[in-house]
Design a protein around this motif. Structure first.
Motif, short mmCIF file in Angstrom:
data_model
loop_
_atom_site.label_atom_id
_atom_site.label_comp_id
_atom_site.label_asym_id
_atom_site.label_seq_id
_atom_site.Cartn_x
_atom_site.Cartn_y
_atom_site.Cartn_z
N TYR A 1 6.27 -6.10 3.80
CA TYR A 1 6.33 -4.92 3.69
C TYR A 1 6.69 -4.10 5.06
CZ TYR A 1 4.48 -6.41 -0.59
OH TYR A 1 4.01 -7.11 -1.73
N ARG A 2 7.30 -4.53 5.86
CA ARG A 2 7.32 -4.22 7.30
C ARG A 2 8.76 -4.11 7.88
NH1 ARG A 2 2.17 -5.75 6.77
NH2 ARG A 2 0.61 -4.17 7.49
N ASP B 1 3.91 0.25 7.02
CA ASP B 1 3.72 -0.46 5.78
C ASP B 1 4.22 0.05 4.78
OD1 ASP B 1 2.78 -2.03 3.66
OD2 ASP B 1 0.88 -2.61 4.50
#
Length: 182
Positions: A160-161, A101
């Motif tokens: 966010y990945r 993350d």
């Protein structure tokens, strides 16, 4: 934010002729409900509508009901792609596990809720249960044909990945793919 869309190679086109859309990303349930009849007709005509994610509760999507439930016994760091769905057939068994993350600098849970719905095809699965109830398979991502189009629901958190997890990027792109002309 919509940074993850840009990282997938998509732009967020707002206020365009929605009737011409091949893929519609829905991140706001209230906005969907205001335009449900219009969106239903667009999907029935051949578009893909992707809900990312839906909040906990019972929701009418097109002509069907889905139940979104908070993950029993806490958020998940992994989900299973062992569903035989064509969208995930080429992924390895542990591909959806411990994704980094970027917002916090380490792996964090990718699933906070799951869903159930009649006649939905499971793309990604998990199990849900807890004290006093048995563990049963439930969906983390799924789709349902509607006319010439499809509804898709993705409860797996891609935000966010996608920059640091290739599987997240590939999966996100696939969830946003239009129906292929035959």
């Amino acid at each position: 934010g919509y940074e993850w869309l840009r990282e997938l190679g998509h732009s967020c086109a707002e206020k365009t002729a929605i009737q011409d859309a091949e893929v519609i990303l829905i991140t706001d349930l209230k906005a969907y409900l205001r335009e449900a009849d219009t969106l239903d007709a667009i999907v029935r005509g051949g578009a893909v509508a992707f809900f990312f994610p839906l909040p906990v509760g019972s929701h009418r999507i097109g002509a069907s009901m889905v139940e979104i439930k908070k993950a029993g016994m806490g958020p998940r760091h992994f989900v299973s792609c062992q569903t035989d769905h064509p969208m995930v057939l080429d992924f390895k068994m542990d591909a959806f596990k411990f994704w980094y993350d970027e917002s916090c600098g380490h792996p964090s849970p990718i699933l906070n809720s799951s869903f159930e719905g009649e006649r939905w095809d499971c793309i990604l699965k998990t199990s849900d249960g807890g004290w006093g109830r048995s563990w049963e398979p439930v969906m983390a991502a799924g789709e349902k044909a509607h006319g010439k189009g499809k509804w898709r629901i993705g409860q797996v958190d891609l935000r966010y990945r996608v920059k640091t997890n290739p599987v997240a990027k590939i999966f996100g792109r696939r969830m946003l793919e239009p129906i292929q002309a035959k």
